[in-house]
Design a protein around this motif. Structure first.
Motif, short mmCIF file in Angstrom:
data_model
loop_
_atom_site.label_atom_id
_atom_site.label_comp_id
_atom_site.label_asym_id
_atom_site.label_seq_id
_atom_site.Cartn_x
_atom_site.Cartn_y
_atom_site.Cartn_z
N ALA A 191 0.83 -1.20 0.00
CA ALA A 191 0.00 0.00 0.00
C ALA A 191 0.87 1.25 0.00
O ALA A 191 0.56 2.24 -0.69
CB ALA A 191 -0.93 -0.01 1.21
N MET A 192 1.97 1.23 0.75
CA MET A 192 2.89 2.36 0.77
C MET A 192 3.60 2.51 -0.58
O MET A 192 3.84 3.62 -1.05
CB MET A 192 3.90 2.20 1.91
CG MET A 192 3.29 2.33 3.28
SD MET A 192 4.43 1.92 4.62
CE MET A 192 3.34 2.06 6.04
N ARG A 193 3.95 1.38 -1.19
CA ARG A 193 4.54 1.42 -2.53
C ARG A 193 3.60 2.12 -3.51
O ARG A 193 4.01 2.99 -4.28
CB ARG A 193 4.82 0.00 -3.01
CG ARG A 193 5.34 -0.09 -4.44
CD ARG A 193 5.15 -1.48 -5.01
NE ARG A 193 3.73 -1.83 -5.10
CZ ARG A 193 3.28 -3.05 -5.36
NH1 ARG A 193 4.13 -4.07 -5.51
NH2 ARG A 193 1.98 -3.29 -5.44
N ASP A 194 2.33 1.74 -3.46
CA ASP A 194 1.36 2.32 -4.39
C ASP A 194 1.17 3.82 -4.14
O ASP A 194 1.08 4.62 -5.08
CB ASP A 194 0.02 1.59 -4.28
CG ASP A 194 0.12 0.13 -4.71
OD1 ASP A 194 1.12 -0.23 -5.37
OD2 ASP A 194 -0.80 -0.64 -4.36
N ALA A 195 1.13 4.19 -2.86
CA ALA A 195 0.99 5.61 -2.51
C ALA A 195 2.21 6.40 -2.94
O ALA A 195 2.10 7.53 -3.44
CB ALA A 195 0.75 5.76 -1.01
N ALA A 196 3.40 5.82 -2.75
CA ALA A 196 4.64 6.49 -3.14
C ALA A 196 4.72 6.66 -4.65
O ALA A 196 5.19 7.69 -5.15
CB ALA A 196 5.84 5.71 -2.63
N ARG A 197 4.27 5.66 -5.37
CA ARG A 197 4.27 5.74 -6.83
C ARG A 197 3.37 6.88 -7.31
O ARG A 197 3.75 7.67 -8.19
CB ARG A 197 3.82 4.40 -7.43
CG ARG A 197 3.79 4.38 -8.95
CD ARG A 197 3.33 3.03 -9.47
NE ARG A 197 4.35 2.01 -9.27
CZ ARG A 197 4.15 0.83 -8.71
NH1 ARG A 197 2.94 0.50 -8.28
NH2 ARG A 197 5.13 -0.04 -8.60
N GLU A 198 2.18 6.96 -6.73
CA GLU A 198 1.24 8.00 -7.14
C GLU A 198 1.75 9.39 -6.77
O GLU A 198 1.65 10.34 -7.55
CB GLU A 198 -0.12 7.76 -6.51
CG GLU A 198 -1.18 8.77 -6.91
CD GLU A 198 -2.55 8.46 -6.36
OE1 GLU A 198 -3.48 9.25 -6.58
OE2 GLU A 198 -2.70 7.40 -5.70
N ALA A 199 2.33 9.53 -5.56
CA ALA A 199 2.76 10.84 -5.08
C ALA A 199 4.00 11.35 -5.80
O ALA A 199 4.16 12.55 -6.03
CB ALA A 199 3.02 10.77 -3.57
N SER A 200 4.91 10.43 -6.15
CA SER A 200 6.18 10.84 -6.75
C SER A 200 6.17 10.82 -8.27
O SER A 200 7.00 11.49 -8.91
CB SER A 200 7.30 9.93 -6.26
OG SER A 200 7.13 8.60 -6.76
N GLY A 201 5.26 10.03 -8.85
CA GLY A 201 5.30 9.84 -10.29
C GLY A 201 6.41 8.92 -10.74
O GLY A 201 6.68 8.80 -11.94
#
Length: 225
Positions: A196-206
């Motif tokens: 879940a953190m991976r997915d959030a980091a991907r969305e936030a950072s691009g």
């Protein structure tokens, strides 16, 4: 179906209920994961008294059974990790995963012993080429040691801190700060970071994201699954 027993050894306390679902989802269904904890026989007070980092020690961050974050010396926890490797082998493990991306010395073992750090660094180096990689570690006290470790592996990095044990918000904020950094991708440099953190980091950072807990599980599945 008889499943192959593998051991997951956390440098904190077991069971790592925060990690179990992600690991099992990435492991072959022919494998059975049994968890052990280096700190299982210690209280939080014991850890703070006996395993506090000395000057120059590698700082490790993990989780106690109640979910609280704990920080301690990488050097001082090694004998406790070795004891759990020995126990796991006695109890029939066909492979052992150390559930920590820190650096460890060579440990005594008879079955495959998997450390996430060299796997993560090797994959990142192969994917990044001459480009830099963004890295998130749990604690600000780990930033310089992470920069040195990654540099020794031949990877240019930009390191920031956000604890996986303080919730997803801090990870998202740290990742957002890496947007536009020019990094090839992002590595979440701790086994505590979740899918879940991976997915959030991907969305936030691009940025695309490498997650060590699923990377290691898939490598072990390729070997034994």
């Amino acid at each position: 179906m008889t499943r192959t027993r593998i051991a997951g050894i956390t440098v904190g306390q077991s069971p790592r209920t925060d990690m179990t679902d992600d690991l099992k989802a990435a492991l072959s269904d022919t494998l059975e994961l049994v968890q052990y904890g280096a700190l299982d026989d210690l209280t939080l007070a014991d850890v703070r008294q006996e395993l506090a980092p000395a000057a120059g020690d590698e700082v490790l961050v993990s989780r106690m059974r109640d979910g609280s974050q704990v920080t301690f010396s990488g050097e001082r926890v090694v004998p406790l990790v070795q004891a759990r490797v020995d126990q796991a082998e006695r109890e029939g493990a066909r492979a052992v995963i150390v559930l920590c991306t820190g650096a460890f010395p060579q440990l005594r073992h008879r079955v495959p012993l998997v450390f996430p750090q060299p796997l993560l660094h090797s994959v990142a180096r192969a994917l990044a080429g001459d480009d830099s990689v963004a890295v998130v570690v749990p604690e600000t006290s780990q930033v310089e040691q992470a920069r040195a470790r990654w540099s020794a592996s031949g990877v240019q990095v930009d390191v920031v801190a956000a604890s996986p044990y303080a919730g997803i918000g801090g990870v998202t904020e740290a990742a957002r700060g890496l947007a536009g950094s020019g990094a090839a991708f992002l590595c979440l440099d701790c086994m505590g970071f979740s899918r879940a953190m991976r997915d959030a980091a991907r969305e936030a950072s691009g940025l695309d994201v490498l997650l060590p807990r699923t990377l290691v599980a898939r490598v072990v599945s390729e070997l034994l699954g």
